[in-house]
Write an enzyme that holds these catalytic residues in place. Sequence first.
Site, PDB file in Angstrom:
ATOM      1  N   CYS A 195       1.207 -32.684 -14.196  1.00  0.00           N
ATOM      2  CA  CYS A 195      -0.011 -32.819 -15.003  1.00  0.00           C
ATOM      3  C   CYS A 195      -0.124 -31.719 -16.043  1.00  0.00           C
ATOM      4  CB  CYS A 195      -1.256 -32.838 -14.106  1.00  0.00           C
ATOM      5  SG  CYS A 195      -1.817 -31.204 -13.563  1.00  0.00           S
ATOM      6  N   HIS A 199      -3.693 -15.010   5.433  1.00  0.00           N
ATOM      7  CA  HIS A 199      -3.604 -14.750   3.989  1.00  0.00           C
ATOM      8  C   HIS A 199      -2.726 -15.793   3.297  1.00  0.00           C
ATOM      9  CE1 HIS A 199      -4.715 -10.187   4.545  1.00  0.00           C
ATOM     10  NE2 HIS A 199      -5.688 -11.005   4.868  1.00  0.00           N
ATOM     11  N   ARG A 242       0.826  -1.200   0.000  1.00  0.00           N
ATOM     12  CA  ARG A 242       0.000   0.000   0.000  1.00  0.00           C
ATOM     13  C   ARG A 242       0.872   1.266   0.000  1.00  0.00           C
ATOM     14  NH1 ARG A 242      -2.621  -3.742   2.697  1.00  0.00           N
ATOM     15  NH2 ARG A 242      -4.745  -4.243   2.055  1.00  0.00           N
ATOM     16  N   SER A 279      -0.518  -3.560  11.734  1.00  0.00           N
ATOM     17  CA  SER A 279      -1.684  -3.706  10.862  1.00  0.00           C
ATOM     18  C   SER A 279      -2.562  -2.479  11.004  1.00  0.00           C
ATOM     19  CB  SER A 279      -2.508  -4.942  11.224  1.00  0.00           C
ATOM     20  OG  SER A 279      -3.710  -4.968  10.450  1.00  0.00           O
ATOM     21  N   CYS A 309      -4.763 -30.962  -9.793  1.00  0.00           N
ATOM     22  CA  CYS A 309      -4.646 -32.325  -9.242  1.00  0.00           C
ATOM     23  C   CYS A 309      -4.224 -32.343  -7.773  1.00  0.00           C
ATOM     24  CB  CYS A 309      -3.687 -33.167 -10.087  1.00  0.00           C
ATOM     25  SG  CYS A 309      -1.949 -32.765  -9.838  1.00  0.00           S
ATOM     26  N   CYS A 367       3.011 -28.189 -12.875  1.00  0.00           N
ATOM     27  CA  CYS A 367       2.839 -29.496 -12.268  1.00  0.00           C
ATOM     28  C   CYS A 367       3.170 -30.581 -13.303  1.00  0.00           C
ATOM     29  CB  CYS A 367       1.388 -29.604 -11.813  1.00  0.00           C
ATOM     30  SG  CYS A 367       0.952 -31.170 -11.047  1.00  0.00           S
ATOM     31  N   ASP A 394       5.105 -13.807   4.627  1.00  0.00           N
ATOM     32  CA  ASP A 394       6.570 -13.864   4.508  1.00  0.00           C
ATOM     33  C   ASP A 394       7.247 -14.904   5.399  1.00  0.00           C
ATOM     34  OD1 ASP A 394       6.564 -12.635   7.106  1.00  0.00           O
ATOM     35  OD2 ASP A 394       6.468 -10.654   6.161  1.00  0.00           O
ATOM     36  N   CYS A 451      -0.809 -27.574  -7.070  1.00  0.00           N
ATOM     37  CA  CYS A 451      -1.535 -27.594  -8.333  1.00  0.00           C
ATOM     38  C   CYS A 451      -3.040 -27.530  -8.037  1.00  0.00           C
ATOM     39  CB  CYS A 451      -1.223 -28.873  -9.105  1.00  0.00           C
ATOM     40  SG  CYS A 451      -2.221 -29.048 -10.605  1.00  0.00           S
TER      41      CYS A 451
HETATM   42 ZN   LIG Z   1      -1.326 -31.096 -11.293  1.00  0.00          ZN
END
Ligand SMILES: [Zn+2]
Length: 249
Positions: free
Chosen positions: A155, A119, A36, A193, A130, A153, A104, A127
């Site tokens: 896949c 977060h 920000r 924060s 999968c 990945c 972090d 992935c």
């Molecule tokens: Zn995958």
Amino acid sequence: MSDSPQALAALLAGASHAVVLTGAGISTESGIPDFRSAGGLWETYDPMKVASMNTFMDDPALFWRFHRPRIDMLGAVDPNPAHDAVAELQRRGIVKAVITQNIDRLHTRAGAVDVIEVHGSLDRGRCLRCDHTVSMDELCARADAADDGVPRCDCGFQLKSGVVLFGEQMPIEAIGAAFDAAEAADVMLVIGSSLQVTPVSQLPGVVLARGGALAILTESETDYDHRCSVRIHEKAGPTMQAVLTALDA
Ligand SMILES: [Zn+2]
């Protein structure tokens, strides 16, 4: 309302269930820019756009051009005295839970345990097709070996880190744990924060509604400033080290 590290130390010492909530401000003293604020990567890219689920799905090369150097940047910084103090307060049993908006991992690297990362975090790659997971080292190696910089990945689908993106569902387990911690807290210490992002912005209200006390340590203003028992407008690192010194006195 008090504004001294000594008052904060006294509030923590008298707590039976203190909880710490941290945001980007605790990590700026480690050299990580708050997106920000002005500076670096964030001026080149609009984070709301590039760190979004839409960009990850529709233009993974753009997403990873932004995200990949950020992983190196975050890996090159170290926890600062504020992270160290939070870990020490947890070791002493004064702080029962650590909730953070940061991805972090600096709290964990400073020695804090069971950190509630609302977060997400840069802990591993996954992935979305999968559900295969890889280490961050493996994810980076795959990104660096790819012509378009996109880690994939086995896949074939692009890998994602554990960081929650704009437009992505918040991690339900972590959010639930954060609210449980707030429900149990008689003191909440907010560090770095500005309490502008939901649902974290609701947590101090949960503590206050149950009669707990609120302490805020940030350089900027927050909407809860007038409801604090302790309100300190200083840098987090030196202040938290002064809190430890006061506790030892
Ligand atoms: Zn995958």
